[in-house]
Scaffold this active site. Structure first.
Site, short mmCIF file in Angstrom:
data_model
loop_
_atom_site.label_atom_id
_atom_site.label_comp_id
_atom_site.label_asym_id
_atom_site.label_seq_id
_atom_site.Cartn_x
_atom_site.Cartn_y
_atom_site.Cartn_z
N SER A 7 0.87 -1.17 0.00
CA SER A 7 0.00 0.00 0.00
C SER A 7 0.90 1.22 0.00
CB SER A 7 -0.87 0.02 1.26
OG SER A 7 -1.32 1.35 1.52
N MET A 34 -9.48 7.18 -0.09
CA MET A 34 -10.24 7.63 1.07
C MET A 34 -10.88 8.99 0.76
SD MET A 34 -7.49 6.70 4.04
CE MET A 34 -6.67 5.10 4.06
N GLY A 142 0.29 2.31 9.51
CA GLY A 142 1.12 2.32 10.72
C GLY A 142 0.42 1.89 12.00
N GLY A 169 -3.75 -4.41 6.87
CA GLY A 169 -3.60 -3.57 8.05
C GLY A 169 -2.70 -4.20 9.10
N GLY A 170 -1.57 -3.56 9.37
CA GLY A 170 -0.69 -4.03 10.45
C GLY A 170 0.10 -5.28 10.11
N GLY A 190 1.72 -1.72 4.20
CA GLY A 190 2.08 -0.31 3.93
C GLY A 190 3.36 0.05 4.66
C1 DX5 Z 1 -5.78 1.47 6.15
C2 DX5 Z 1 -5.45 0.92 4.80
C3 DX5 Z 1 -4.33 -0.11 4.82
C4 DX5 Z 1 -3.09 0.46 5.33
C5 DX5 Z 1 -2.04 -0.58 5.44
O1 DX5 Z 1 -7.02 2.11 6.08
O2 DX5 Z 1 -6.57 0.25 4.27
O3 DX5 Z 1 -4.10 -0.58 3.49
O4 DX5 Z 1 -2.62 1.47 4.48
O5 DX5 Z 1 -0.98 0.08 6.04
P1 DX5 Z 1 -0.19 -0.64 7.22
O6 DX5 Z 1 0.41 -1.87 6.59
O7 DX5 Z 1 0.82 0.40 7.63
O8 DX5 Z 1 -1.18 -0.97 8.29
#
Ligand code: DX5
Ligand code: ZN
Length: 212
Positions: A7, A34, A142, A169-170, A190
């Protein structure tokens, strides 16, 4: 073996060309769209997505964290996304939204927030290609992985064996294997890829190895 979908939400936005180059060995580029309403953040509009799709050497998917997905689907499909992922929570008419997405000739995914049950997608599971399970509350990169979602990933894989299960996510090197063992087919990452203290290309390889 899991696919890796970086991401670019947490990449250097002043050097997206460099971020896309660093991610050229990823499987998919994951764009977190978003609108500032569905989630308290605002990111990529269609013109920027079109530029990213033009530049990216990998297929680009759009994760639409937007309040009115029907109004935007066609714009992101035209921009070049090969897959559109819509949130079940963003509509009263999920069946119609899935059909509208499918009619654009793109792959179709449906996403669930951590607080939403799998039952929300039961009736459209046969009409989509992918189920995206959020393992953070959406809006920001993050954040910490919600370990309570592992049971949901296992249950999703059991109930929807035909679907790609994407987890978002995470995700990082230490939990990638457990997430895949639970049933994830695609890992969105991400901040564990685009981080100032590591080379994103190396991180993608390390994640792939960790997820084996
Ligand atoms: C959060 C996004 C995720 C996020 C992932 O709303 O949907 O894709 O960017 O980022 P990390 O891996 O840092 O959680
Ligand atoms: Zn996402």
């Amino acid at each position: 073996m899991a696919l890796i979908a970086p991401s670019i939400l947490t990449a250097d936005w002043l050097d997206l060309r460099g971020a896309l180059k660093a991610a050229r060995d990823a499987d998919i580029i994951h764009l977190d769209v978003m609108d500032g309403h569905f989630v308290p953040n605002l990111t990529f509009g269609p013109p920027l997505v079109a530029a990213i799709c033009e530049e990216a050497e990998r297929p680009v998917e759009c994760h639409l964290m937007v309040e009115r997905p029907s109004d935007l689907l066609a714009r992101y499909a035209e921009a070049g996304a090969f897959r559109l992922i819509v949130h079940a929570e963003a509509t009263l008419h999920l069946h119609r939204l899935v059909a509208e997405s499918r009619a654009l000739g793109v792959e179709v995914g449906v996403a669930l927030n951590p607080g939403s049950p799998l039952a929300l997608v039961e009736e459209v599971a046969a009409d989509v290609d992918l189920l995206l399970l959020m393992t953070v509350d959406p809006g920001f990169g993050g954040q910490s992985f919600l370990t309570g979602q592992l049971a949901k990933i296992r249950e999703a894989k059991r109930r929807f064996p035909r679907l790609w299960i994407e987890v978002d996510g995470g995700i990082h090197l230490e939990n990638a294997r457990a997430v895949c063992e639970a049933g994830a087919d695609i890992l969105v990452a991400g901040s564990s890829v685009f981080t100032k203290d590591a080379d994103p290309a190396a991180r993608i390889e390390q994640l792939r190895a960790a997820a084996k």
